[in-house]
Scaffold this motif. Structure first.
Motif, PDB file in Angstrom:
ATOM      1  N   PRO A   1      25.529  -7.961  -0.769  1.00 53.92           N
ATOM      2  CA  PRO A   1      24.972  -7.211  -2.607  1.00 53.92           C
ATOM      3  C   PRO A   1      23.721  -7.697  -2.946  1.00 53.92           C
ATOM      4  CG  PRO A   1      27.352  -7.023  -2.147  1.00 53.92           C
ATOM      5  CD  PRO A   1      27.261  -7.707  -1.158  1.00 53.92           C
ATOM      6  N   VAL A   2      23.495  -7.844  -3.706  1.00 51.77           N
ATOM      7  CA  VAL A   2      22.647  -8.220  -4.344  1.00 51.77           C
ATOM      8  C   VAL A   2      23.809  -9.163  -5.329  1.00 51.77           C
ATOM      9  CG1 VAL A   2      20.823  -8.850  -6.691  1.00 51.77           C
ATOM     10  CG2 VAL A   2      20.050  -7.892  -5.045  1.00 51.77           C
ATOM     11  N   TRP A   3      23.967  -8.812  -5.792  1.00 51.54           N
ATOM     12  CA  TRP A   3      24.894  -9.329  -6.985  1.00 51.54           C
ATOM     13  C   TRP A   3      26.125 -10.992  -6.397  1.00 51.54           C
ATOM     14  CZ3 TRP A   3      30.428 -10.081  -6.440  1.00 51.54           C
ATOM     15  CH2 TRP A   3      31.288  -8.646  -5.642  1.00 51.54           C
ATOM     16  N   ARG A   4      26.571 -10.563  -5.016  1.00 53.62           N
ATOM     17  CA  ARG A   4      26.917 -11.928  -4.710  1.00 53.62           C
ATOM     18  C   ARG A   4      26.077 -12.693  -3.572  1.00 53.62           C
ATOM     19  NH1 ARG A   4      32.309 -11.556  -2.815  1.00 53.62           N
ATOM     20  NH2 ARG A   4      31.897 -12.069  -0.498  1.00 53.62           N
ATOM     21  N   ILE A   5      24.797 -12.175  -3.566  1.00 56.20           N
ATOM     22  CA  ILE A   5      23.830 -13.069  -3.199  1.00 56.20           C
ATOM     23  C   ILE A   5      23.278 -13.895  -4.396  1.00 56.20           C
ATOM     24  CG2 ILE A   5      21.363 -13.872  -2.841  1.00 56.20           C
ATOM     25  CD1 ILE A   5      21.021 -11.440  -0.787  1.00 56.20           C
ATOM     26  N   VAL A   6      23.246 -13.243  -5.672  1.00 52.81           N
ATOM     27  CA  VAL A   6      23.144 -14.376  -6.996  1.00 52.81           C
ATOM     28  C   VAL A   6      24.318 -15.273  -7.240  1.00 52.81           C
ATOM     29  CG1 VAL A   6      22.078 -13.870  -8.941  1.00 52.81           C
ATOM     30  CG2 VAL A   6      21.229 -12.382  -7.389  1.00 52.81           C
ATOM     31  N   THR A   7      24.699 -14.706  -7.537  1.00 56.00           N
ATOM     32  CA  THR A   7      26.630 -15.124  -7.993  1.00 56.00           C
ATOM     33  C   THR A   7      27.438 -16.428  -7.176  1.00 56.00           C
ATOM     34  OG1 THR A   7      27.889 -13.536  -7.536  1.00 56.00           O
ATOM     35  CG2 THR A   7      26.731 -13.186  -9.863  1.00 56.00           C
ATOM     36  N   GLU A   8      25.983 -16.445  -5.631  1.00 53.01           N
ATOM     37  CA  GLU A   8      27.390 -17.357  -4.715  1.00 53.01           C
ATOM     38  C   GLU A   8      27.215 -18.817  -4.881  1.00 53.01           C
ATOM     39  OE1 GLU A   8      25.795 -17.067  -1.170  1.00 53.01           O
ATOM     40  OE2 GLU A   8      26.709 -19.460   0.361  1.00 53.01           O
ATOM     41  N   PRO A   9      26.516 -19.274  -5.779  1.00 56.75           N
ATOM     42  CA  PRO A   9      26.939 -20.877  -6.494  1.00 56.75           C
ATOM     43  C   PRO A   9      28.273 -20.447  -6.952  1.00 56.75           C
ATOM     44  CG  PRO A   9      24.368 -20.542  -6.065  1.00 56.75           C
ATOM     45  CD  PRO A   9      25.249 -19.017  -6.429  1.00 56.75           C
ATOM     46  N   VAL A  10      27.997 -19.581  -7.967  1.00 57.68           N
ATOM     47  CA  VAL A  10      29.555 -19.922  -9.439  1.00 57.68           C
ATOM     48  C   VAL A  10      30.560 -19.573  -8.350  1.00 57.68           C
ATOM     49  CG1 VAL A  10      30.193 -18.345 -11.073  1.00 57.68           C
ATOM     50  CG2 VAL A  10      27.684 -19.021 -10.457  1.00 57.68           C
TER      51      VAL A  10
ATOM     52  N   MET B   1      21.008 -22.632   4.710  1.00 54.02           N
ATOM     53  CA  MET B   1      21.792 -24.450   3.995  1.00 54.02           C
ATOM     54  C   MET B   1      21.443 -23.888   2.556  1.00 54.02           C
ATOM     55  SD  MET B   1      17.312 -25.504   4.270  1.00 54.02           S
ATOM     56  CE  MET B   1      17.070 -27.651   3.216  1.00 54.02           C
ATOM     57  N   ALA B   2      21.207 -22.772   1.646  1.00 55.26           N
ATOM     58  CA  ALA B   2      21.243 -22.489   0.500  1.00 55.26           C
ATOM     59  C   ALA B   2      22.678 -22.640   0.408  1.00 55.26           C
ATOM     60  CB  ALA B   2      21.161 -21.561  -0.243  1.00 55.26           C
ATOM     61  N   ALA B   3      23.617 -22.345   1.169  1.00 56.89           N
ATOM     62  CA  ALA B   3      24.944 -21.954   0.531  1.00 56.89           C
ATOM     63  C   ALA B   3      25.760 -23.417   0.569  1.00 56.89           C
ATOM     64  CB  ALA B   3      25.600 -21.026   1.569  1.00 56.89           C
ATOM     65  N   ARG B   4      25.019 -24.028   1.694  1.00 54.64           N
ATOM     66  CA  ARG B   4      25.301 -25.829   1.710  1.00 54.64           C
ATOM     67  C   ARG B   4      24.996 -26.389   0.385  1.00 54.64           C
ATOM     68  NH1 ARG B   4      22.515 -28.091   7.150  1.00 54.64           N
ATOM     69  NH2 ARG B   4      23.267 -29.598   6.056  1.00 54.64           N
ATOM     70  N   VAL B   5      23.451 -26.293   0.046  1.00 59.12           N
ATOM     71  CA  VAL B   5      22.944 -26.882  -1.082  1.00 59.12           C
ATOM     72  C   VAL B   5      24.008 -26.644  -2.530  1.00 59.12           C
ATOM     73  CG1 VAL B   5      21.600 -26.857  -2.961  1.00 59.12           C
ATOM     74  CG2 VAL B   5      20.187 -27.107  -0.512  1.00 59.12           C
ATOM     75  N   PHE B   6      24.294 -25.399  -2.553  1.00 63.90           N
ATOM     76  CA  PHE B   6      25.234 -24.888  -3.608  1.00 63.90           C
ATOM     77  C   PHE B   6      27.051 -25.343  -3.601  1.00 63.90           C
ATOM     78  CE2 PHE B   6      21.972 -21.467  -3.455  1.00 63.90           C
ATOM     79  CZ  PHE B   6      21.315 -21.717  -4.659  1.00 63.90           C
ATOM     80  N   GLY B   7      26.900 -26.022  -2.114  1.00 66.59           N
ATOM     81  CA  GLY B   7      28.463 -26.359  -2.213  1.00 66.59           C
ATOM     82  C   GLY B   7      29.436 -25.684  -1.629  1.00 66.59           C
ATOM     83  N   ALA B   8      28.394 -25.264  -0.474  1.00 64.11           N
ATOM     84  CA  ALA B   8      29.526 -24.452   0.047  1.00 64.11           C
ATOM     85  C   ALA B   8      30.745 -25.112   1.157  1.00 64.11           C
ATOM     86  CB  ALA B   8      29.309 -23.235   0.975  1.00 64.11           C
ATOM     87  N   ARG B   9      31.667 -24.923   1.979  1.00 65.82           N
ATOM     88  CA  ARG B   9      32.225 -25.492   3.044  1.00 65.82           C
ATOM     89  C   ARG B   9      32.117 -24.790   3.995  1.00 65.82           C
ATOM     90  NH1 ARG B   9      35.572 -26.025  -1.492  1.00 65.82           N
ATOM     91  NH2 ARG B   9      36.970 -24.584  -0.657  1.00 65.82           N
ATOM     92  N   PRO B  10      31.965 -25.499   5.071  1.00 61.89           N
ATOM     93  CA  PRO B  10      32.300 -24.826   6.420  1.00 61.89           C
ATOM     94  C   PRO B  10      33.037 -24.024   6.491  1.00 61.89           C
ATOM     95  CG  PRO B  10      32.675 -27.227   6.789  1.00 61.89           C
ATOM     96  CD  PRO B  10      32.413 -26.786   5.099  1.00 61.89           C
ATOM     97  N   LEU B  11      34.796 -23.565   5.421  1.00 60.29           N
ATOM     98  CA  LEU B  11      35.156 -22.432   6.190  1.00 60.29           C
ATOM     99  C   LEU B  11      34.432 -21.366   5.500  1.00 60.29           C
ATOM    100  CD1 LEU B  11      38.707 -23.709   6.205  1.00 60.29           C
ATOM    101  CD2 LEU B  11      37.486 -22.257   7.605  1.00 60.29           C
ATOM    102  N   GLN B  12      33.956 -21.385   4.451  1.00 63.34           N
ATOM    103  CA  GLN B  12      33.803 -21.048   3.384  1.00 63.34           C
ATOM    104  C   GLN B  12      32.075 -20.356   4.454  1.00 63.34           C
ATOM    105  OE1 GLN B  12      33.313 -23.139  -0.210  1.00 63.34           O
ATOM    106  NE2 GLN B  12      34.112 -21.712  -1.186  1.00 63.34           N
ATOM    107  N   ILE B  13      31.195 -20.992   4.639  1.00 64.64           N
ATOM    108  CA  ILE B  13      30.507 -20.885   5.036  1.00 64.64           C
ATOM    109  C   ILE B  13      30.630 -19.931   6.551  1.00 64.64           C
ATOM    110  CG2 ILE B  13      28.633 -20.904   7.088  1.00 64.64           C
ATOM    111  CD1 ILE B  13      27.904 -23.869   4.869  1.00 64.64           C
ATOM    112  N   LEU B  14      31.380 -20.274   6.833  1.00 69.79           N
ATOM    113  CA  LEU B  14      32.060 -19.196   8.294  1.00 69.79           C
ATOM    114  C   LEU B  14      32.708 -17.362   7.479  1.00 69.79           C
ATOM    115  CD1 LEU B  14      32.544 -19.755  11.178  1.00 69.79           C
ATOM    116  CD2 LEU B  14      35.067 -19.468  10.545  1.00 69.79           C
ATOM    117  N   ARG B  15      33.425 -17.569   6.562  1.00 71.79           N
ATOM    118  CA  ARG B  15      33.970 -16.722   6.174  1.00 71.79           C
ATOM    119  C   ARG B  15      32.643 -15.673   5.432  1.00 71.79           C
ATOM    120  NH1 ARG B  15      36.037 -15.486   0.830  1.00 71.79           N
ATOM    121  NH2 ARG B  15      35.665 -17.315   0.415  1.00 71.79           N
ATOM    122  N   LEU B  16      31.898 -16.469   4.877  1.00 73.20           N
ATOM    123  CA  LEU B  16      30.964 -15.323   3.862  1.00 73.20           C
ATOM    124  C   LEU B  16      29.634 -15.003   5.018  1.00 73.20           C
ATOM    125  CD1 LEU B  16      30.903 -18.059   0.836  1.00 73.20           C
ATOM    126  CD2 LEU B  16      32.074 -15.163   1.093  1.00 73.20           C
ATOM    127  N   HIS B  17      28.736 -16.468   5.855  1.00 74.07           N
ATOM    128  CA  HIS B  17      28.151 -15.416   6.202  1.00 74.07           C
ATOM    129  C   HIS B  17      27.480 -15.775   7.653  1.00 74.07           C
ATOM    130  CE1 HIS B  17      25.786 -16.518   2.216  1.00 74.07           C
ATOM    131  NE2 HIS B  17      26.590 -17.807   2.165  1.00 74.07           N
TER     132      HIS B  17
END
Lengths: 292, 328, 304
Positions: free
Chosen positions: C96-105, A184-200
């Motif tokens: 890791p925390v550094w990726r979590i914290v900078t994710e919006p960037v 949910m946080a990632a979506r608020v920060f503007g992540a696209r579906p493919l980014q969410i898939l890859r990152l999370h």
């Protein structure tokens, strides 16, 4: 206190503890030992022995197992022991490749399906249901036959048939991960579906997929062997376990070793992967983490 | 208190064996509950309040813990040596338990009515229709309007507050003498919490049952408990009559806890946070477990466990080297 | 002061059931005409219990959910951030925390690893954590520390507004105090606007400038924290304030009120609170309007 304890229990990988837990699980140990034997025999021995599996020796045709030919020889005098070792490279290599391809394709499709939901999800899942509705061996045979008999086509056929399992598995896991706060946080920060898939999504659903894949290697070895046995997979003179069992079946009554040793190799290897898969599942199952 | 206590936990020390050591979860915990008394156990996460209750009920997984010292006697039964049959008899009728999440206590595949009839008939030799009558009576006593209709519902069809009221009704089904409630309203809204706790209190008073109320909320303790035990890092640091402990707290931790809330200061001004965190309970802590975060801590606090001392009010005790200084 | 973000008469409805042709037959009415505005540097509290529409409101504010009708106003160029309730679930356990914290960037601009790590170290320092902990994983931190990490992440996109969705309700009181102190200090330093969504009366009273009390998807009372809490005008606000357990006021003796919410499938025709209201009388069967008294104190009750 309960929370503190479960936090303790879930704290990173404690290698001492992990070794202790693996040690406490005879299934995992057996699987690991058996797989070690397989890796040694198939991965190292052929290079050490440096013998051509296709050398014909007409004077030693259909020889019974002896010290010079551990597993005996076939009808043109090829050493079955050497052929089993080399055949393993084909069988296991193909199985690993098939599982890797179908698991990654299945994970991506399943992850997207779960993540996007709606019409996309419905369409993908109905398609998967269709594939799953047909018995997998029948479908594989049909596909392999349609593509023409060759090892490459057998690989494609098995991989296609294996995909739906992973789609279902990873979709189910994704539906859980999708609800997590970090998505949910990632979506608020503007992540696209493919980014969410890859990152999370992918990192968090990987462990059940790996378990499934490990269990699958055994099954795929059997399928590759099965297709080769009926002539839709590896073609002669290639050494491949299924093809060897098949070739030996006309001699099964008098020269039992011809089919028996490749058959035993198939059995041994698929048991090894199954035990290991069960072991990994037990180790990664959250219920196993001593939360008391 | 003349009658023998319904629950007596004496000098209980308990640890969880870990790989290469142990987590010293409880140390020298003494809690006593007299018949008909409502006793609050309050503390932050990790203080051992739930472990205490679980240990008292023998609900901790048997091989996962070790009692190193002390005794637990519940309704005359030694809980540390009780056999499986004794425990079952006790859990069924003498003692009842209420947990934070009512859904876990209610079988999702059974209708409320069937569930209640089953629980009642498990411990009382009465017929099905009589049990139904009794179940409806219990729901009425929990102020559940239209009990007949609720009996036909499944747990998931009801609101959280309604479910918790049903769990309480069930807890009182077999006339318990002690009810252990572990954070019974933490998952509920405040208006619902008020209703549930008021009903729990009234019901306990009606039938003369004692209640062990475990919570992190000092306000809840203040309004509903007769006496209170404040726990920190596995030890009882202060205990006594609720009014005395909460209006004239003597232990530095109790004081800090009361002052950390937003009510204690003017809006927008900094809150009195307690610096630091819990000590590592895997280590042996020779001194006071709160010393690391305490503004008054001196060498003696870090060196030796504090003695227990009496405060002004009868029954008000605390464990602190600086008990004298804290009376001012 | 211009509003950093606002809602104008926002309604949100979810389809619950459809007929065989796919037409919606049952709807859940999550928000029923909500208007709010938050100015820069100010804090609006949204106070309410479960089922009041708080979480839907957060989703609309953060742009995750489009309103069924009504408008979201203000600057919406990625300047909005969020801190969620459960610090266990809101941080990805495999990062890791550094990726979590900078994710919006890095979601928006591919940035070199070293630059991100340096940024993360600065942010950790900002929220009172050790900058050399950038390589640790979430499970190595306590609940309060994890919430600090979530705050650092919320700050990394240099937001104007942060939605705080029950940021301390999973924390102990002593840790809650640390987190609220940190947020107030950050606001003073950076001039942030906050929307604090909470069920905790004491936290809202301490932390906010204005408050909107919600019930069943509507604001029933709105105004500055001082006036609303000193002189609550709506019966629901009073019920809510009375229900908070207090220390040292002695043993509780309370009337037992109805606590069940009406269904949000078919909304009540008149006042939404009338079935629980101790003051219900003639006139409550008509829809109630949020109307104003002195100093912007709005109440949705004809008897107030």
């Amino acid at each position: 206190m309960m929370a503190a304890l479960s936090r303790l229990a879930s704290r990173g990988i404690d290698w001492r503890r992990l070794r202790h837990r693996i040690g406490a699980s005879p299934v995992t140990v057996t699987g690991l030992v058996m797989l070690g034997i397989v890796v040694f025999c198939v991965g190292l021995l052929p290079n050490l022995l440096a013998q051509d599996p296709n050398v014909i020796n007409l004077r030693a045709r259909l020889a019974a197992p002896s010290w010079s030919h551990l597993f005996g020889t076939d009808e043109v005098g090829r050493d079955i022991f050497i052929r089993v070792l080399h055949g393993g490279q084909v069988s296991i290599g193909v199985a690993l490749f098939v599982v890797a391809v179908s698991a990654s394709v299945g994970t991506v499709i399943g992850g997207l399906s779960g993540l996007l939901g709606g019409m996309v999800d419905t369409a993908i899942m109905r398609l998967m249901d269709v594939v799953l509705a047909v018995p997998s061996l029948v479908l594989t045979m049909a596909l392999a036959a349609a593509l023409g008999p060759s090892l490459t086509n057998a690989v494609i056929a098995i991989a296609v048939v294996r995909v739906p399992t992973y789609v279902r598995l990873s979709r189910g896991q994704t539906l859980v991960v999708r609800e997590a706060g970090y998505v949910m946080a990632a979506r608020v920060f503007g992540a696209r579906p493919l980014q969410i898939l890859r990152l999370h999504v992918v990192p968090n659903i990987l462990s059940p997929v790996v378990v499934q894949a490990t269990l699958d290697v055994g099954a795929v070895i059997l399928m590759v062997a099965g297709l080769s046995f009926i002539g839709l997979g590896a073609q002669p003179p290639a050494a491949e376990w299924g093809a060897m069992v098949s070739a030996g079946r006309s001699f099964i009554l008098d020269q039992w070793w011809y089919s028996a040793f490749p058959g035993l190799a198939i059995l041994f290897t698929s048991i090894a992967f199954n035990l290991l898969g069960d072991g990994i599942r037990d180790l990664t199952d959250p219920r196993q983490k001593g939360r008391s | 208190m003349t009658a023998s206590p319904v629950l007596s936990i004496r000098n209980l020390s308990l640890e969880f064996p870990l790989w290469g050591g142990a987590l010293h979860a409880l140390e020298d915990v003494t809690i006593e509950i007299a018949a008909g008394e409502i006793v609050g156990v309050v503390g932050e996460s990790g203080c051992g309040k739930s472990v205490t209750a679980m240990a008292a009920m023998r609900l901790l997984p048997e091989r996962a813990y070790r009692v190193t010292q002390g005794a637990i006697v519940m309704l005359g039964q030694d809980m540390l040596t009780a056999g499986e049959a004794d425990l079952r008899a006790l859990r069924g009728s003498g003692v009842a338990m209420i947990f934070q999440e009512p859904l876990t206590a209610l079988n999702p595949t059974r209708r409320i009515g069937d569930l209640m009839v089953e629980v009642i008939r498990a411990h009382q030799p009465i017929g099905r229709s009589e049990a139904r009558e009794k179940a409806i009576g219990l729901l009425d006593s929990m102020r559940i309007a239209d009990a007949q209709a609720v009996m036909r519902r499944y747990p998931f069809e009801l609101s959280g507050g309604m479910r918790q009221r049903i769990v309480i009704a069930l807890a009182f089904a077999n006339d318990p003498r002690l009810v252990i409630a572990d954070e019974p309203t933490t998952a509920l809204d405040v208006t619902v919490q008020r209703q549930v706790l008021t009903l729990l209190q009234a019901r306990a008073r009606d039938v003369g049952a004692a209640v062990l109320l475990i919570t992190h909320d000092l306000g809840v303790v203040s309004e509903y408990a007769d006496s209170v035990y404040v726990m920190y890092a596995g030890k009882v640091v202060e205990s006594g009559p609720t009014d005395a402990v909460l209006t004239t707290p003597r232990h530095p931790y109790t004081r800090a806890l009361l002052q950390a809330g937003p009510e204690a200061v003017a809006p927008k001004s900094p809150l009195a946070a307690i610096p630091g965190g819990l000590p590592d309970l895997r280590e042996i802590i020779p001194g006071c477990r709160y010393a690391g975060r305490c503004g008054l801590a001196t060498d003696i606090c870090r060196g030796a466990a504090p003695p227990q001392s009496q405060a002004a009010a009868p029954g008000h005790t605390l464990s602190c080297w600086h008990a004298e200084g804290m009376s001012r | 002061m211009s509003a950093a973000i606002g809602l104008e008469d926002v309604f949100v409805r979810f389809p619950v059931a459809r007929d065989w042709r796919g037409r919606v037959t049952v709807q859940a009415h999550a928000l029923n005409g909500v208007s709010i505005a938050v100015a820069r540097g100010r804090t609006l509290g949204i106070l309410g219990e479960s089922g009041c529409g708080k979480s839907t409101l957060a989703q609309v504010l953060t742009g995750l959910l489009p309103p069924s009708s009504g408008r979201v106003t203000g600057d919406r160029d990625g300047r909005i951030s969020i801190v969620l309730q459960d610090p266990n679930s809101s941080l990805d356990p495999r990062m890791p925390v550094w990726r979590i914290v900078t994710e919006p960037v890095f979601l928006h601009a591919p940035t070199r690893r070293e630059a991100l790590r340096a940024m993360a170290a600065d942010l950790l320092e900002c929220v009172g954590l050790r900058p050399d902990h950038v390589d640790r994983y979430p499970h190595e931190f306590s609940g309060g520390q994890r919430q600090r990490i979530a705050i650092a992440r919320a700050l990394s996109s240099k937001p104007d507004i942060i939605i705080l969705d029950e940021p301390t309700s999973a924390l102990d009181v002593s840790v809650q105090a640390q987190i609220l102190n940190l947020l107030l200090a950050l606001q003073a330093e950076l001039g942030l606007a906050f929307v604090l969504i909470s069920h905790n009366v004491a936290v809202i009273r301490h932390f906010c400038d204005e408050v909107a009390v919600m019930y069943l998807g509507q604001i029933v009372e709105q105004g500055s924290v001082d006036t609303v809490f000193a002189d609550p005008a709506h019966p629901y606000t009073r019920t809510l304030l009375d229900a908070v357990p207090r220390i040292g006021t002695g043993r509780a003796h309370h009337a037992l009120d109805e606590t069940e919410l009406p269904s949000n499938r078919t909304l009540p025709t008149g006042c939404f609170f009338q079935n629980r209201c101790p003051m219900a009388a003639a006139g409550c069967e008509r829809p109630q309007i949020l109307s104003g008294g002195a100093g912007g104190h709005l109440v949705r009750c004809h008897r107030a």
